[in-house]
Write a protein that holds these residues in place. Structure first.
Motif, mmCIF file in Angstrom:
data_model
loop_
_atom_site.group_PDB
_atom_site.id
_atom_site.type_symbol
_atom_site.label_atom_id
_atom_site.label_comp_id
_atom_site.label_asym_id
_atom_site.label_seq_id
_atom_site.Cartn_x
_atom_site.Cartn_y
_atom_site.Cartn_z
ATOM 1 N N SER A 322 0.833 -1.202 0.000
ATOM 2 C CA SER A 322 0.000 0.000 0.000
ATOM 3 C C SER A 322 0.867 1.251 0.000
ATOM 4 O O SER A 322 2.097 1.181 -0.014
ATOM 5 C CB SER A 322 -1.000 0.032 1.171
ATOM 6 N N MET A 323 0.238 2.402 0.048
ATOM 7 C CA MET A 323 0.949 3.672 0.085
ATOM 8 C C MET A 323 0.828 4.323 1.459
ATOM 9 O O MET A 323 0.929 5.540 1.595
ATOM 10 C CB MET A 323 0.405 4.622 -0.990
ATOM 11 N N PHE A 324 0.641 3.489 2.489
ATOM 12 C CA PHE A 324 0.463 3.990 3.846
ATOM 13 C C PHE A 324 1.340 3.232 4.832
ATOM 14 O O PHE A 324 1.652 2.053 4.630
ATOM 15 C CB PHE A 324 -0.998 3.833 4.292
ATOM 16 N N ALA A 325 1.692 3.916 5.907
ATOM 17 C CA ALA A 325 2.270 3.282 7.084
ATOM 18 C C ALA A 325 1.268 3.423 8.221
ATOM 19 O O ALA A 325 0.663 4.481 8.401
ATOM 20 C CB ALA A 325 3.600 3.935 7.446
ATOM 21 N N LEU A 371 2.322 8.052 1.997
ATOM 22 C CA LEU A 371 3.610 8.232 1.328
ATOM 23 C C LEU A 371 3.431 9.108 0.088
ATOM 24 O O LEU A 371 3.712 8.694 -1.041
ATOM 25 C CB LEU A 371 4.189 6.867 0.952
ATOM 26 N N VAL A 372 2.973 10.322 0.309
ATOM 27 C CA VAL A 372 2.587 11.188 -0.808
ATOM 28 C C VAL A 372 3.493 12.412 -0.958
ATOM 29 O O VAL A 372 3.185 13.305 -1.742
ATOM 30 C CB VAL A 372 1.117 11.640 -0.670
ATOM 31 N N GLU A 373 4.579 12.437 -0.213
ATOM 32 C CA GLU A 373 5.569 13.499 -0.368
ATOM 33 C C GLU A 373 6.903 12.880 -0.777
ATOM 34 O O GLU A 373 7.180 11.715 -0.472
ATOM 35 C CB GLU A 373 5.743 14.280 0.943
ATOM 36 N N ASN A 374 7.745 13.671 -1.454
ATOM 37 C CA ASN A 374 9.026 13.132 -1.881
ATOM 38 C C ASN A 374 9.964 12.930 -0.681
ATOM 39 O O ASN A 374 9.663 13.357 0.449
ATOM 40 C CB ASN A 374 9.662 14.030 -2.946
ATOM 41 N N GLU A 375 11.094 12.299 -0.934
ATOM 42 C CA GLU A 375 11.990 11.930 0.164
ATOM 43 C C GLU A 375 12.546 13.151 0.889
ATOM 44 O O GLU A 375 12.753 13.121 2.110
ATOM 45 C CB GLU A 375 13.109 11.041 -0.370
#
Length: 394
Positions: A322-325, A371-375
């Motif tokens: 997924s795109m979540f923690a 996880l929607v922002e860059n590193e």
């Protein structure tokens, strides 16, 4: 005039509203808020998909009403995707329907198959539409565990034996939102066997099918023999192809459920804009590089999050998919709860997350981090969190 509307009364206050209002106010003051709350992808679809949208939009005939079930080419493309990805052969005419995103599809299916007073089994915590789509339709919810372990089936069995009236629908979703739990084929096999034995409809949410970080691809419940006797599955273009705002999803599987959904949708919408459906067809049929790109992108962000937040003093269990923690709030904040912690994190660290209690009472003590922002922005968030935690400890 009565303003106490029945369906609105059944909806609780929106838990995320307080955090969203604080976030808007902070930005209005000029503060730089790093938003890890909403799962809103920051990328774009492949160029050939955008080009197809523009090409079809230039055709004057494309601006008429579309088809509620979805254009034939898009339904065939989705069937082809299931064939190559899962080895599942679908009839695009009777086992595939296009929805305005999986959220709309789930809500409209709930309207189609639910009578007031029905009992629906839904995971807790889970994506809100899994519960509230049925609550809006008049059902009662009995919670089951979100994790696909032994306790899941123990509680499922208890629910079937002691709930009156008997539950009619089971909702599952893996990789799950918000918890990022994953399921395997033996789990799905057991679910299908249980549903067939107890005459349960199964609704599987597979919106994050392509965002997995291990070597084993995420399976589909429809890979289980006889699953289509009881199950329908929802997928989405949103995260896989970075097309969240396009609102294209699918329901596939059991013909009775697909027909019920199609019947309700025929009264409610004319389908998505035809150029959008044509572009979605191009996405499914064309080069699939975007899938691997997005998978690597989210894995890199996950690794950055776990490493940088860990050094800041907040240990984040690495999600498998997924795109979540799904993160336990730091020990020193357990007493204040997830909502208050999220508000303090926003006010003092300029980092927005989603309080876990917004996904069900079993989500208390956790927050969901998207996880929607860059590193670079993730590391900036970690620095703010480090200062925030140090202030608390001093």
């Amino acid at each position: 005039m009565n303003e106490d509307f029945y369906r609105i009364r059944r909806l609780p206050p929106y838990v995320f509203a307080e955090v969203n209002a604080m976030k808007a106010a902070a930005r209005a003051r000029g503060e730089d808020i790093i938003d890890l709350g909403m799962g809103n992808p920051d990328g774009a679809p492949p160029q050939h998909v955008i080009d197809k949208l523009a090409e079809v939009a230039r055709d004057p005939r494309a601006h008429r009403y579309s088809a509620s079930k979805g254009i034939v080419g898009l339904r065939r493309a989705q069937a082809a995707y299931y064939a190559r990805r899962f080895g599942v052969e679908l009839d695009p005419d009777s086992e595939v329907i296009v929805t305005l995103g999986s959220k709309e599809g789930l809500a409209n299916l709930a309207q189609a198959i639910t009578a007031p007073g029905d009992v629906v089994l839904a995971p807790n915590p889970s994506y809100p539409i899994h519960q509230f789509g049925f609550i809006i339709a008049g059902a009662a919810i009995r919670s089951i565990p979100a994790a696909p372990g032994p306790e899941f089936f123990t509680r499922l069995d208890l629910a079937m034996r002691f709930t009156v009236p008997k539950p009619t629908v089971l909702v599952i979703g893996y990789p799950s939102n918000p918890t990022a739990y994953v399921a395997d084929l033996p789990f799905y096999e057991q679910v299908v066997g249980f549903a067939r034995e107890h005459k349960l409809w199964v609704i599987s949410d597979l919106a994050y099918a392509e965002i997995y970080f291990g070597d084993t691809p995420t399976p589909s419940i429809l890979q289980i023999p006889d699953a289509r006797d009881v199950a329908v599955e929802f997928t989405s273009m949103s995260k896989t192809y970075s097309m969240a705002g396009w609102r294209i999803g699918f329901a596939v599987g059991n013909r009775t459920l697909i027909n019920a959904l199609a019947r309700v949708k025929s009264y409610l919408d004319y389908g998505a804009f035809t150029p959008v459906q044509a572009a979605a067809t191009a996405a499914l049929n064309g080069p699939q590089d975007i899938i691997d790109f997005n998978r690597k992108l989210y894995k890199a962000r996950r690794d950055c999050l776990v490493e940088s937040f860990g050094r800041a003093g907040w240990k984040i269990p690495p999600p498998q998919a997924s795109m979540f923690a799904w993160a336990p709030i730091p020990e020193q904040f357990r007493a204040v709860g997830a909502l208050e912690f999220s508000k303090r994190l926003l006010a003092q660290a300029q980092v927005a997350v989603s309080p876990g209690v917004g996904f069900g009472d079993e989500g208390e003590g956790y927050v969901r981090i998207a996880l929607v922002e860059n590193e670079q922005r993730i590391r900036q968030a970690a620095r703010g969190i480090k200062r925030f935690l140090e202030q608390r400890d001093s």
